[in-house]
Design an enzyme around this catalytic site. Structure first.
Site, short mmCIF file in Angstrom:
data_model
loop_
_atom_site.label_atom_id
_atom_site.label_comp_id
_atom_site.label_asym_id
_atom_site.label_seq_id
_atom_site.Cartn_x
_atom_site.Cartn_y
_atom_site.Cartn_z
CG HIS A 37 35.16 27.20 65.66
ND1 HIS A 37 35.01 27.73 66.92
CD2 HIS A 37 35.05 28.24 64.81
CE1 HIS A 37 34.78 29.03 66.83
NE2 HIS A 37 34.82 29.38 65.56
CD GLU A 138 35.18 35.19 61.26
OE1 GLU A 138 34.30 34.33 61.10
OE2 GLU A 138 36.28 34.92 61.77
CG ASP A 164 31.93 34.11 64.02
OD1 ASP A 164 31.20 33.95 65.01
OD2 ASP A 164 32.92 33.40 63.79
C1 3PY Z 1 31.74 31.78 60.15
O1 3PY Z 1 30.76 31.60 59.40
O2 3PY Z 1 31.80 32.64 61.03
C2 3PY Z 1 32.91 30.94 60.00
O3 3PY Z 1 33.93 31.24 60.55
C3 3PY Z 1 32.79 29.69 59.20
O4 3PY Z 1 33.56 28.68 59.73
MG MG Z 2 33.74 32.57 62.09
#
Ligand code: 3PY
Ligand code: MG
Length: 243
Positions: A37, A138, A164
């Site tokens: 990102h 995530e 995520d």
């Molecule tokens: C998340 O919290 O999904 C991340 O990838 C942090 O950058």
């Molecule tokens: Mg993430």
């Protein structure tokens, strides 16, 4: 090569090399260059690696995806490790782990950048010994297979992405962090890491979230980020000037 096992990290999205060098002065144990990102592209890795070569704090690269070519390029640039996002299960974790180490342990290809700017590349053996492959947890798939991911040879740590993970579980980061049930998502990640003797950490982004994640046993944390360092400096200097 430095082994990146310190617990206090800073996250960055900038391509400003002078800012990166300032942030890598060593107040934090490590710095993450985020290529998922933000503006950092593969073509930036050479300049980033050159700017951070010899900096007090080593850097890791958060890759844009599970991508062996990107992992190789980040490590060629001198990254001490990779943080691999969007892992959907043990098969992704295995691909990531193989990409992070040279044969016979993995499938990384030889081609370090430092000799191109007059720096030194570690031997393949030293690189394999010191590199850190962090697999992000995530997604629901990664959570379901978290034990198999932790048991994957070459995975050195589990790194929670609370934003995520919360999104994909249909909850909020706050609710995720406040869930202290023994079979809650964060407890499962920490337990899986401990069973395999792995590091456990994640993206906190603020000191408050860092404290709450640490209470779960996630201790290798990106506690703030480049933009917040600038914003907090602005706020506090302005306040000081008006006291
Ligand atoms: C998340 O919290 O999904 C991340 O990838 C942090 O950058
Ligand atoms: Mg993430």
């Amino acid at each position: 090569m430095t082994v990146v096992d310190g617990t206090r990290g800073i996250w960055t999205c900038t391509t400003d090399l002078d800012l990166l060098r300032r942030l890598a002065r060593g107040e934090f144990d490590w710095l993450v260059v985020d290529a998922q990102h933000g503006p950092v592209g593969r073509g930036d890795l050479y300049a980033v690696g050159r700017a951070l070569d010899g900096a007090p704090a080593p850097f890791l690269v958060r890759l844009p995806a599970v991508d062996a070519a990107w992992a190789g390029a980040a490590l060629d640039a001198g990254a001490a490790g990779v943080i691999v996002p969007s892992v959907t299960g043990a098969a992704d974790a295995e691909r990531a782990a193989l990409a992070a180490r040279y044969p016979p342990l993995g499938e990384r290809s030889w081609g370090p950048f430092p000799p191109l700017w007059g720096g030194e590349a570690p031997t393949p053996e030293a690189a394999n010994d010191t590199v850190r492959c962090w697999v992000m947890v995530e997604t629901p798939g990664a959570l379901d297979e978290v034990d198999a991911i932790a048991a994957t040879p070459g995975v050195d740590g589990l790194f929670v992405g609370p934003f995520d993970l919360a999104l994909s579980l249909g909850t909020t980061p706050d609710a995720l962090l406040d869930d202290d049930s023994p079979d809650g998502p964060l407890a499962r990640v920490v337990a899986a890491a401990r069973r395999q003797g792995l590091l456990a950490g994640g993206f906190a982004g603020t000191p408050d979230r860092a404290r709450r994640m640490r209470a779960h046993g996630l201790d290798h944390l990106a506690v703030t980020n480049d933009a917040e360092v600038v914003d907090a400096g602005l706020r506090s200097l302005l306040t000081d000037s008006e006291d």
